[in-house]
Enzyme design. Structure first.
Site, PDB file in Angstrom:
ATOM      1  CB  CYS A 128      -1.004  -0.028   1.156  1.00 38.21           C
ATOM      2  SG  CYS A 128      -0.284   0.025   2.809  1.00 38.21           S
TER       3      CYS A 128
ATOM      4  CG  ASN B 181       4.130  -1.819   5.368  1.00 34.31           C
ATOM      5  OD1 ASN B 181       5.240  -2.186   5.755  1.00 34.31           O
ATOM      6  ND2 ASN B 181       3.124  -2.661   5.311  1.00 34.31           N
TER       7      ASN B 181
ATOM      8  CG  ASP C  13      -5.241   5.929   2.297  1.00 29.19           C
ATOM      9  OD1 ASP C  13      -5.311   5.570   3.488  1.00 29.19           O
ATOM     10  OD2 ASP C  13      -4.316   6.639   1.850  1.00 29.19           O
TER      11      ASP C  13
ATOM     12  CB  CYS D  88      -3.848   1.954   6.959  1.00 31.93           C
ATOM     13  SG  CYS D  88      -3.561   3.437   7.951  1.00 31.93           S
ATOM     14  NE  ARG D  89      -4.536   1.649   1.645  1.00 33.10           N
ATOM     15  CZ  ARG D  89      -4.285   2.353   0.555  1.00 33.10           C
ATOM     16  NH1 ARG D  89      -5.109   2.247  -0.472  1.00 33.10           N
ATOM     17  NH2 ARG D  89      -3.221   3.126   0.472  1.00 33.10           N
ATOM     18  CB  SER D  90       0.040  -3.525   2.925  1.00 31.95           C
ATOM     19  OG  SER D  90       0.876  -2.590   3.536  1.00 31.95           O
TER      20      SER D  90
HETATM   21  P1  4NP Z   1      -1.839   2.888   4.029  1.00 32.39           P
HETATM   22  O1  4NP Z   1      -2.457   4.240   4.592  1.00 32.39           O
HETATM   23  O2  4NP Z   1      -1.250   3.187   2.681  1.00 32.39           O
HETATM   24  O3  4NP Z   1      -3.024   1.981   3.917  1.00 32.39           O
HETATM   25  O4  4NP Z   1      -0.818   2.422   5.038  1.00 32.39           O
HETATM   26  C1  4NP Z   1      -1.718   5.440   4.704  1.00 32.39           C
HETATM   27  C2  4NP Z   1      -0.793   5.564   5.708  1.00 32.39           C
HETATM   28  C3  4NP Z   1      -0.080   6.752   5.836  1.00 32.39           C
HETATM   29  C4  4NP Z   1      -0.305   7.790   4.960  1.00 32.39           C
HETATM   30  C5  4NP Z   1      -1.225   7.644   3.950  1.00 32.39           C
HETATM   31  C6  4NP Z   1      -1.923   6.465   3.820  1.00 32.39           C
HETATM   32  N1  4NP Z   1       0.407   9.012   5.108  1.00 32.39           N
HETATM   33  O5  4NP Z   1       0.131   9.965   4.352  1.00 32.39           O
HETATM   34  O6  4NP Z   1       1.287   9.102   5.970  1.00 32.39           O
END
Ligand code: 4NP
Length: 173
Positions: free
Chosen positions: A8, A11, A130, A13-15
């Site tokens: 993702c 790394n 997201d 939230c989703r993955s």
């Molecule tokens: P992820 O979510 O891609 O599912 O881990 C996010 C985590 C952090 C950020 C954006 C999306 N960020 O902007 O820091």
């Protein structure tokens, strides 16, 4: 042993949820032996534990992801993993651009997680959304999408079909 990397943006939230959901699935299939990891296209959260909302969501579904630590996608991942499963089309395109040229890095097959989720479950979504800037309900939605898609993904990887898609049941599409 076949290997899969969930990808993702951050790394956190989703993955990590995808890694947890897939590990939980293969724990119920003793004959399915996979090396499993996750990464982000961005490195801002490298070394961090998953977002507390992801940890709480996984825990609600009986899965402990608290020991995971974030890392950024690396060039070697394209040589180390059989599959890289991207959460959304941005992640997919970024990974595709970053694949180093040459046979050594041609191993990983790059696919979109949402393609393994049944159309009735994924609705009008074009990717796993997201949830970072939203509430806990977004994390539950991510879990639901992942839980619905993982058995299809496992089946496709075991069959060695990189272009497998979760189809509507015959006669209803
Ligand atoms: P992820 O979510 O891609 O599912 O881990 C996010 C985590 C952090 C950020 C954006 C999306 N960020 O902007 O820091």
């Amino acid at each position: 042993m076949p290997s899969v990397l969930f990808l993702c943006l951050g790394n956190i939230c989703r993955s990590p949820l995808a890694e947890g959901a897939f590990r939980a699935l293969i724990a119920r299939h003793p004959d399915a032996d996979f090396a499993v990891d996750s990464a982000g296209t961005g490195g801002w959260h490298a070394g961090e534990a998953p977002d507390p909302r992801s940890v709480a969501t996984a825990r609600r579904h009986g899965v402990d992801i608290s020991a995971q630590r974030a890392r950024q996608l690396a060039a070697e991942d394209f040589a180390r993993f059989d599959w890289i499963v991207a959460m959304d089309s941005d992640n997919l395109e970024t990974a595709s651009r970053r694949r180093p040229a040459g046979d050594a890095h041609a191993r990983a097959r790059l696919v979109a997680m949402i393609d393994f989720v049944h159309p009735e479950v994924r609705g009008r979504l074009r990717g796993v959304p997201d949830p970072y800037y939203g509430g806990l309900d977004g994390f539950e939605e991510v879990w639901a999408l992942l839980a619905a898609g993982m058995p299809n993904l496992l089946e496709a990887m075991r069959a060695g079909l990189p272009d497998h898609r979760a189809e509507a049941p015959r006669g209803t599409a």
